[in-house]
Scaffold this motif. Structure first.
Motif, mmCIF file in Angstrom:
data_model
loop_
_atom_site.group_PDB
_atom_site.id
_atom_site.type_symbol
_atom_site.label_atom_id
_atom_site.label_comp_id
_atom_site.label_asym_id
_atom_site.label_seq_id
_atom_site.Cartn_x
_atom_site.Cartn_y
_atom_site.Cartn_z
ATOM 1 N N GLY A 1 0.789 -1.225 0.000
ATOM 2 C CA GLY A 1 0.000 0.000 0.000
ATOM 3 C C GLY A 1 0.821 1.275 0.000
ATOM 4 N N GLN A 2 0.531 2.140 0.935
ATOM 5 C CA GLN A 2 1.116 3.466 1.008
ATOM 6 C C GLN A 2 2.640 3.420 1.109
ATOM 7 O OE1 GLN A 2 -0.364 5.715 4.351
ATOM 8 N NE2 GLN A 2 1.165 7.320 4.144
ATOM 9 N N GLU B 1 -14.503 6.280 4.194
ATOM 10 C CA GLU B 1 -14.687 4.833 4.160
ATOM 11 C C GLU B 1 -13.582 4.117 3.383
ATOM 12 O OE1 GLU B 1 -16.609 3.506 6.196
ATOM 13 O OE2 GLU B 1 -17.734 5.305 6.709
ATOM 14 N N TYR B 2 -13.206 4.621 2.221
ATOM 15 C CA TYR B 2 -12.143 3.971 1.457
ATOM 16 C C TYR B 2 -10.781 4.132 2.139
ATOM 17 C CZ TYR B 2 -14.950 2.978 -2.722
ATOM 18 O OH TYR B 2 -15.872 2.480 -3.609
ATOM 19 N N GLY B 3 -10.601 5.227 2.888
ATOM 20 C CA GLY B 3 -9.365 5.433 3.620
ATOM 21 C C GLY B 3 -8.202 5.801 2.721
ATOM 22 N N GLY B 4 -7.001 5.332 3.119
ATOM 23 C CA GLY B 4 -5.774 5.689 2.416
ATOM 24 C C GLY B 4 -4.986 6.707 3.211
ATOM 25 N N SER B 5 -3.681 6.794 2.940
ATOM 26 C CA SER B 5 -2.781 7.738 3.621
ATOM 27 C C SER B 5 -3.003 7.688 5.133
ATOM 28 C CB SER B 5 -3.006 9.157 3.097
ATOM 29 O OG SER B 5 -1.955 10.009 3.492
ATOM 30 N N SER B 6 -2.758 6.527 5.710
ATOM 31 C CA SER B 6 -3.076 6.286 7.117
ATOM 32 C C SER B 6 -1.896 6.498 8.060
ATOM 33 C CB SER B 6 -3.608 4.859 7.285
ATOM 34 O OG SER B 6 -2.678 3.919 6.776
ATOM 35 N N PHE B 7 -0.701 6.800 7.508
ATOM 36 C CA PHE B 7 0.425 7.055 8.397
ATOM 37 C C PHE B 7 1.323 8.155 7.847
ATOM 38 C CE2 PHE B 7 2.395 3.976 5.523
ATOM 39 C CZ PHE B 7 3.699 4.420 5.404
ATOM 40 N N LEU B 8 2.122 8.716 8.742
ATOM 41 C CA LEU B 8 3.026 9.817 8.439
ATOM 42 C C LEU B 8 4.310 9.601 9.227
ATOM 43 C CD1 LEU B 8 3.511 12.788 7.330
ATOM 44 C CD2 LEU B 8 2.477 13.564 9.467
ATOM 45 N N VAL B 9 5.451 9.840 8.598
ATOM 46 C CA VAL B 9 6.737 9.668 9.263
ATOM 47 C C VAL B 9 7.396 11.033 9.435
ATOM 48 C CG1 VAL B 9 8.972 8.522 9.240
ATOM 49 C CG2 VAL B 9 6.986 7.407 8.185
ATOM 50 N N VAL C 1 6.753 7.529 13.752
ATOM 51 C CA VAL C 1 5.599 7.216 12.920
ATOM 52 C C VAL C 1 4.312 7.620 13.623
ATOM 53 C CG1 VAL C 1 4.310 5.375 11.771
ATOM 54 C CG2 VAL C 1 6.807 5.287 11.835
ATOM 55 N N TYR C 2 3.461 8.329 12.919
ATOM 56 C CA TYR C 2 2.121 8.664 13.401
ATOM 57 C C TYR C 2 1.130 7.926 12.499
ATOM 58 C CZ TYR C 2 4.554 12.364 15.902
ATOM 59 O OH TYR C 2 5.420 13.046 16.726
ATOM 60 N N PHE C 3 0.200 7.200 13.101
ATOM 61 C CA PHE C 3 -0.696 6.398 12.292
ATOM 62 C C PHE C 3 -2.098 6.342 12.885
ATOM 63 C CE2 PHE C 3 0.980 3.361 15.380
ATOM 64 C CZ PHE C 3 -0.128 2.579 15.706
ATOM 65 N N SER C 4 -3.050 6.017 12.017
ATOM 66 C CA SER C 4 -4.438 5.801 12.438
ATOM 67 C C SER C 4 -4.622 4.313 12.703
ATOM 68 C CB SER C 4 -5.390 6.266 11.338
ATOM 69 O OG SER C 4 -6.725 5.929 11.646
ATOM 70 N N ASN C 5 -5.198 3.996 13.865
ATOM 71 C CA ASN C 5 -5.424 2.603 14.246
ATOM 72 C C ASN C 5 -6.855 2.213 13.887
ATOM 73 O OD1 ASN C 5 -4.786 0.088 15.433
ATOM 74 N ND2 ASN C 5 -5.793 0.713 17.331
ATOM 75 N N PHE C 6 -7.008 1.099 13.180
ATOM 76 C CA PHE C 6 -8.310 0.744 12.615
ATOM 77 C C PHE C 6 -9.395 0.547 13.668
ATOM 78 C CE2 PHE C 6 -11.276 -2.564 11.011
ATOM 79 C CZ PHE C 6 -11.869 -1.808 10.017
ATOM 80 N N ILE C 7 -9.085 -0.104 14.754
ATOM 81 C CA ILE C 7 -10.109 -0.481 15.731
ATOM 82 C C ILE C 7 -10.783 0.735 16.354
ATOM 83 C CG2 ILE C 7 -10.522 -1.625 17.949
ATOM 84 C CD1 ILE C 7 -8.369 -3.630 17.186
ATOM 85 N N ALA D 1 -13.248 9.021 20.714
ATOM 86 C CA ALA D 1 -14.416 9.730 20.189
ATOM 87 C C ALA D 1 -14.787 9.118 18.848
ATOM 88 C CB ALA D 1 -14.110 11.220 20.033
ATOM 89 N N ALA D 2 -15.961 9.498 18.352
ATOM 90 C CA ALA D 2 -16.423 9.002 17.052
ATOM 91 C C ALA D 2 -15.845 9.872 15.943
ATOM 92 C CB ALA D 2 -17.942 8.994 17.010
ATOM 93 N N THR D 3 -14.512 9.942 15.898
ATOM 94 C CA THR D 3 -13.814 10.775 14.927
ATOM 95 C C THR D 3 -12.742 9.964 14.209
ATOM 96 O OG1 THR D 3 -12.342 11.536 16.698
ATOM 97 C CG2 THR D 3 -14.226 12.938 16.142
ATOM 98 N N ARG D 4 -12.369 10.427 13.021
ATOM 99 C CA ARG D 4 -11.388 9.730 12.201
ATOM 100 C C ARG D 4 -10.396 10.742 11.616
ATOM 101 N NH1 ARG D 4 -15.820 6.118 8.735
ATOM 102 N NH2 ARG D 4 -16.830 5.126 10.539
ATOM 103 N N TYR D 5 -9.195 10.258 11.252
ATOM 104 C CA TYR D 5 -8.125 11.129 10.772
ATOM 105 C C TYR D 5 -7.433 10.481 9.576
ATOM 106 C CZ TYR D 5 -8.811 12.720 15.592
ATOM 107 O OH TYR D 5 -9.352 13.146 16.777
ATOM 108 N N ALA D 6 -7.019 11.312 8.608
ATOM 109 C CA ALA D 6 -6.341 10.764 7.421
ATOM 110 C C ALA D 6 -5.543 11.850 6.715
ATOM 111 C CB ALA D 6 -7.364 10.171 6.449
ATOM 112 N N ASP D 7 -4.615 11.390 5.863
ATOM 113 C CA ASP D 7 -3.924 12.271 4.906
ATOM 114 C C ASP D 7 -3.149 13.387 5.602
ATOM 115 O OD1 ASP D 7 -3.172 12.715 2.336
ATOM 116 O OD2 ASP D 7 -4.989 13.784 1.733
ATOM 117 N N GLY D 8 -2.383 13.024 6.632
ATOM 118 C CA GLY D 8 -1.696 14.025 7.424
ATOM 119 C C GLY D 8 -0.412 14.549 6.798
#
Length: 434
Positions: free
Chosen positions: A29-30, A78-86, A91-97, A117-124
């Motif tokens: 992937g990324q 929903e499709y996601g992508g770009s889930s981590f940043l170095v 490493v900073y990343f979004s955890n799926f669970i 919280a019911a929040t999500r993060y991407a493309d940092g």
């Protein structure tokens, strides 16, 4: 040399079996570059579909970084992508669970930096001046309404405050900082458009308190799709636009937009997830890019001063997730005879090095059908494109008077364009002709 046996289609025996098709293959992937280190994500079916981050150090050593219990994946859009940043090896990343952002430093357990919280993060992207991550933020708190999208800054020290930067539209993507950190570019669009229909490219100035001011629209509209805004090392803003009907590369400087390529080719892709990349800067005057014609992708070097485009020979016909530094290009590559791999190109020697294969399964070339790019007229005088696979099995040939059956496989739309990559599911049919 063994003479091929004459047998009717449907009677050919093939080494490409259902067991081979379902054999263990990882998803690549990324990709991210940090100095001489190369990072990428791997989807591992053997670990219940967990996504992990892998690092190749400057010494060439490859190691998995993500500890057990973590799954690097975001669900924004929903499709996601770009889930981590170095950032400098961290490493900073979004955890799926739980969809929280985590900070992972070497040899330490990842630590959450955003609240439950019911929040999500991407493309940092890292904002060095304010020591924060600027990213796409999706809020699902109010379950009676559609989730809201915005751009925010997440502080990396103290209590990790979250500062709202841009909101009001249905969708946001691709926040990108200028090299001096003074300006932010981003994409936005609204219902009913999808990002390949129409998007807008905006730029704003970052104030001393981290907020945005003096925002202006640079390009895009309801019927113009903008893809991958990116700042050059000398502070000019580049992007891909389909304003001519083809996705070509453009540059914004001195309040003007100019085309760098004017080809009947696609330098962009339907941006169905975050972080898609078809070009990168080797220097301020050199763009390494990939483009597609009739379903085949090519690698090239674009001179930003003369607009001269020079092909770079590779054995790959499908190229994506392209990233570069001054001396190297790293991308995901595949071909009709090669499964996907993470590939490094040395810009000085032009030598290619495969860093990671998606599978170690190999098939003799005598059993592989190579796709032929074809085109045909459809309704309203438009042209459609396809890849044709003729029957091929080195052990068999069909009677001269017999025609093979034809299987027509339609791709799944903008989110699943047909690829020329080696696909055992396709080869199964072209090899056995059942």
């Amino acid at each position: 040399m063994i003479k091929a046996e004459v047998a009717s289609y449907g009677c050919w025996r093939s080494p490409i079996t259902t067991d081979l098709i379902t054999a263990s293959t990882i998803g690549l992937g990324q990709i991210a570059l940090c100095g001489e280190e190369i990072y990428w994500s791997e989807l591992r079916p053997s670990e219940s579909g967990r996504n992990v981050i892998v690092r190749r150090g400057a010494d060439g050593k490859i190691e998995s970084l993500t500890p057990s219990g973590f799954n690097v994946r975001t669900r924004v859009h929903e499709y996601g992508g770009s889930s981590f940043l170095v950032v400098s090896g961290t490493v900073y990343f979004s955890n799926f669970i739980d969809q929280r952002l985590y900070c992972h430093q070497s040899n330490q357990e990842p630590q959450a930096i955003t609240p439950k919280a019911a929040t999500r993060y991407a493309d940092g992207v890292f904002d060095r001046q304010n020591n924060r991550i600027i990213c796409v933020y999706e809020d699902h708190t109010d379950v009676t309404k559609e989730a809201s999208n915005s751009l925010v800054g997440v502080e990396l020290d103290g209590d990790h405050k979250i500062q709202l930067l841009v909101s009001g539209n249905d969708f946001y993507a691709s926040p990108r900082l200028s090299p001096d950190g003074s300006r932010l570019a981003w994409l936005t669009w609204n219902h009913p458009n999808m990002p390949w229909d129409g998007t807008e490219l905006w730029v704003g100035e970052l104030k001393a308190d981290g907020s945005l001011g003096n925002t202006q629209k640079i390009a895009g509209d309801l019927d113009e799709s903008i893809f991958q805004p990116q700042w050059s090392p000398d502070g000019k803003l580049y992007f891909v636009s389909d304003r001519t009907g083809w996705w070509n590369i453009y540059r914004w400087q001195d309040e003007n937009v100019e085309a760098l390529t004017q080809m009947e080719a696609e330098f962009g892709q339907p941006q169905w997830n975050f972080g898609m990349s078809t070009y990168a800067f080797g220097s301020a005057n050199q763009i390494i890019c990939t483009y597609t014609q009739q379903g085949i992708w090519y690698l090239a070097s674009l001179d930003t001063l003369t607009c001269n485009l020079e092909l770079i020979n590779t054995p790959y016909t499908d190229i994506s997730s392209l990233h570069a530094t001054s001396n190297q290009v790293v991308f995901r590559g595949s071909s009709p005879t090669q499964l996907a791999a993470i590939v490094r190109l040395d810009l000085t020697t032009k030598e290619l090095e495969v860093l990671r294969y998606s599978s170690d399964v190999t098939i003799d070339a005598g059993y592989l059908s190579l796709p032929e790019a074809i085109e045909y007229e459809t309704s309203d005088g438009k042209t459609a494109y396809a890849l044709f696979y003729s029957p091929r099995n080195r052990d068999y040939t069909a009677p001269e008077t017999e025609k093979p059956p034809l299987i027509v496989k339609s791709h799944g739309g903008p989110t699943a364009a047909t690829s020329s990559s080696l696909n055992f599911s396709i080869q199964y049919w072209s090899n056995a002709i059942l």
